[in-house]
Every structure is written in C-alpha cells, then in structure tokens.
Design an enzyme around this catalytic site. Structure first.
Site, PDB file in Angstrom:
ATOM      1  N   TYR A  14       0.736  -1.153   0.008  1.00  0.00           N
ATOM      2  CA  TYR A  14       0.023   0.182   0.029  1.00  0.00           C
ATOM      3  C   TYR A  14       0.834   1.462  -0.013  1.00  0.00           C
ATOM      4  O   TYR A  14       0.378   2.264   0.007  1.00  0.00           O
ATOM      5  CB  TYR A  14      -0.929  -0.077   1.147  1.00  0.00           C
ATOM      6  CG  TYR A  14      -1.849  -1.195   1.073  1.00  0.00           C
ATOM      7  CD1 TYR A  14      -2.842  -1.105   0.328  1.00  0.00           C
ATOM      8  CD2 TYR A  14      -1.814  -2.474   1.860  1.00  0.00           C
ATOM      9  CE1 TYR A  14      -3.888  -1.961   0.240  1.00  0.00           C
ATOM     10  CE2 TYR A  14      -2.494  -3.427   2.036  1.00  0.00           C
ATOM     11  CZ  TYR A  14      -3.665  -3.360   1.180  1.00  0.00           C
ATOM     12  OH  TYR A  14      -4.658  -4.335   1.140  1.00  0.00           O
ATOM     13  N   HIS A  19      -4.947   5.889  -0.670  1.00  0.00           N
ATOM     14  CA  HIS A  19      -5.567   5.683   0.755  1.00  0.00           C
ATOM     15  C   HIS A  19      -4.289   6.053   1.885  1.00  0.00           C
ATOM     16  O   HIS A  19      -4.780   6.236   2.697  1.00  0.00           O
ATOM     17  CB  HIS A  19      -6.002   4.480   0.650  1.00  0.00           C
ATOM     18  CG  HIS A  19      -7.117   4.165   1.170  1.00  0.00           C
ATOM     19  ND1 HIS A  19      -8.218   5.084   1.522  1.00  0.00           N
ATOM     20  CD2 HIS A  19      -7.992   2.874   1.746  1.00  0.00           C
ATOM     21  CE1 HIS A  19      -9.087   4.569   2.118  1.00  0.00           C
ATOM     22  NE2 HIS A  19      -8.940   3.321   2.451  1.00  0.00           N
ATOM     23  N   TYR A  64      -4.870  -1.724   9.467  1.00  0.00           N
ATOM     24  CA  TYR A  64      -5.533  -1.410   8.450  1.00  0.00           C
ATOM     25  C   TYR A  64      -6.638  -0.609   8.604  1.00  0.00           C
ATOM     26  O   TYR A  64      -7.157  -0.450   9.692  1.00  0.00           O
ATOM     27  CB  TYR A  64      -6.305  -2.811   7.909  1.00  0.00           C
ATOM     28  CG  TYR A  64      -5.225  -3.721   7.189  1.00  0.00           C
ATOM     29  CD1 TYR A  64      -4.875  -3.708   5.985  1.00  0.00           C
ATOM     30  CD2 TYR A  64      -4.553  -4.703   7.903  1.00  0.00           C
ATOM     31  CE1 TYR A  64      -3.656  -4.424   5.412  1.00  0.00           C
ATOM     32  CE2 TYR A  64      -3.528  -5.440   7.534  1.00  0.00           C
ATOM     33  CZ  TYR A  64      -3.087  -5.264   6.126  1.00  0.00           C
ATOM     34  OH  TYR A  64      -2.053  -6.095   5.747  1.00  0.00           O
ATOM     35  N   ASN A  66      -9.782   0.331   8.146  1.00  0.00           N
ATOM     36  CA  ASN A  66     -10.912   0.056   8.372  1.00  0.00           C
ATOM     37  C   ASN A  66     -11.262  -0.247  10.092  1.00  0.00           C
ATOM     38  O   ASN A  66     -12.453  -0.148  10.538  1.00  0.00           O
ATOM     39  CB  ASN A  66     -12.056  -0.905   7.784  1.00  0.00           C
ATOM     40  CG  ASN A  66     -12.045  -0.482   6.382  1.00  0.00           C
ATOM     41  OD1 ASN A  66     -11.753   0.858   5.815  1.00  0.00           O
ATOM     42  ND2 ASN A  66     -12.682  -1.338   5.266  1.00  0.00           N
ATOM     43  N   ASN A 112     -14.647   4.811   6.321  1.00  0.00           N
ATOM     44  CA  ASN A 112     -14.488   3.685   7.235  1.00  0.00           C
ATOM     45  C   ASN A 112     -13.532   3.757   8.203  1.00  0.00           C
ATOM     46  O   ASN A 112     -13.677   3.444   9.554  1.00  0.00           O
ATOM     47  CB  ASN A 112     -14.289   2.331   6.241  1.00  0.00           C
ATOM     48  CG  ASN A 112     -15.678   1.998   5.591  1.00  0.00           C
ATOM     49  OD1 ASN A 112     -16.736   2.393   5.830  1.00  0.00           O
ATOM     50  ND2 ASN A 112     -15.721   1.320   4.461  1.00  0.00           N
TER      51      ASN A 112
END
Length: 192
Positions: A14, A19, A64, A66, A112
């Site tokens: 990532y 994000h 992570y 969320n 989220n």
C-alpha cells in the site's frame, strides 16, 4: 499532549497509494520535527516528540484502515488523552489532490477509518485534517482508485501539501484550529 495519527494501510503493498496519504503526512511531520516513528506499540508505529514545545505522539495505525479506531483508542487510553487532543489525518476523494480541509469535528462522511475511530472513541468531537486525493475517474471502482498510485505531477503537488499539513498540525497543537482552518482550508494547488 496530543496524538497526531495518519490513516493508511500497513505493508509495502500500500506504500505510495492514495489511501495512505495519512501515513505520508505523518512522515512529513516526523521529518520536520525530527521525531522517529518506528516504535511498535498500541497496534501502531509511534514516535514521541515535540512540536514547538508541545508534546506529541505521532502514530501510523497498523490495523488496516477500517480498524484504525482500535489503535487510536489504545493510545488515547494509555496516555489519557481526550478526544479533542487527537488529530486525525486522512484521505478525501471530494477534494482536489493536495487540497486540505481542516475541521474541529464531524461525521465520518462515508470514510470507514473515521467511522471506526468514532465508534471506538464514542464521539465525533476530534479535529481532523482531510487531504485531497482527487475524485475517482469515471468507470473506476472506488477501491481500485484509492489504492492507485499518484502521477509524477500529483506527487510534486503533495510535497507542498506536506509542508501545509505540518504547519496546520503545529497550529492545532497550540489550540488554534481556527487559525489552521483560515490559513490552509481550500488552498488550491497547481498540478503540472
């Protein structure tokens, strides 16, 4: 004391994605104020330091996106830091790349990670710095877009945004969220 947490996803997969803008902004603040953010504690990479004399904990939750609230709550409980002293930095697709929107509080707005933080803290009353990642191109899946990488021109633009985020954070830890909003909200960036 303040917590400044940037949201993102762990692992190399990532790195550099839209994000993960929260992680990138924490790295910029860490560089500017010489804070080492490598201690693994509270389900996060953390670092303690000072911003213009104010003690801060910089954090990159490793749960992570969320599940970010688990880590934020753990840090807040351990250091007994109230929600109004927790600044969250995260991505916003409704803003142009590098544009900032600073708020004193608010709803999750469909994000989220923020939804999870609100659930774990039991309040929406925490300041935040939203960093624009640009709107999803037509025909793209949202998940694919937020996990895509920036163009070279967008990366250049984000370097300026990093300086602004560090400046905004410095004002915010001195209890001047209004000053940060006035100085940085809505500032347009030129993308090559």
């Amino acid at each position: 004391m303040y917590i400044i947490a940037g949201l993102g996803n762990p692992t190399k997969t990532y790195e550099g994605t839209r994000h993960n803008i929260g992680f990138d902004m924490i790295d910029a603040i860490a560089d500017k104020y010489n804070i080492d953010v490598t201690t693994k504690k509270h389900k996060a990479l953390t670092g303690k330091g000072r911003i213009d004399g104010v003690p801060v904990i910089l954090a990159k939750p490793q749960t992570y996106m969320n599940l970010s609230g688990e880590s934020i709550r753990d840090i807040a409980d351990f250091y007994k830091i109230p929600a109004e002293n927790i600044i969250i930095i995260y991505d916003d697709i409704s803003l142009e790349v590098g544009q900032l929107r600073i708020r004193k509080k608010g709803s999750a707005g469909g994000h989220n990670g923020i939804k999870n933080i609100i659930a774990h803290l039991g309040t929406q009353e925490f300041p935040r710095i939203k960093v624009g990642i640009g709107s999803k191109p037509e025909g793209w899946d949202l998940a694919d877009y937020v996990l895509s990488k920036y163009s070279k021109a967008e990366r250049e633009c984000l370097r300026d945004a990093q300086q602004d985020v560090a400046g905004a954070a410095a004002l915010m830890v001195h209890d001047d969220v209004d000053g940060a909003m006035n100085q940085y909200n809505g500032k347009k960036r030129d993308i090559g």
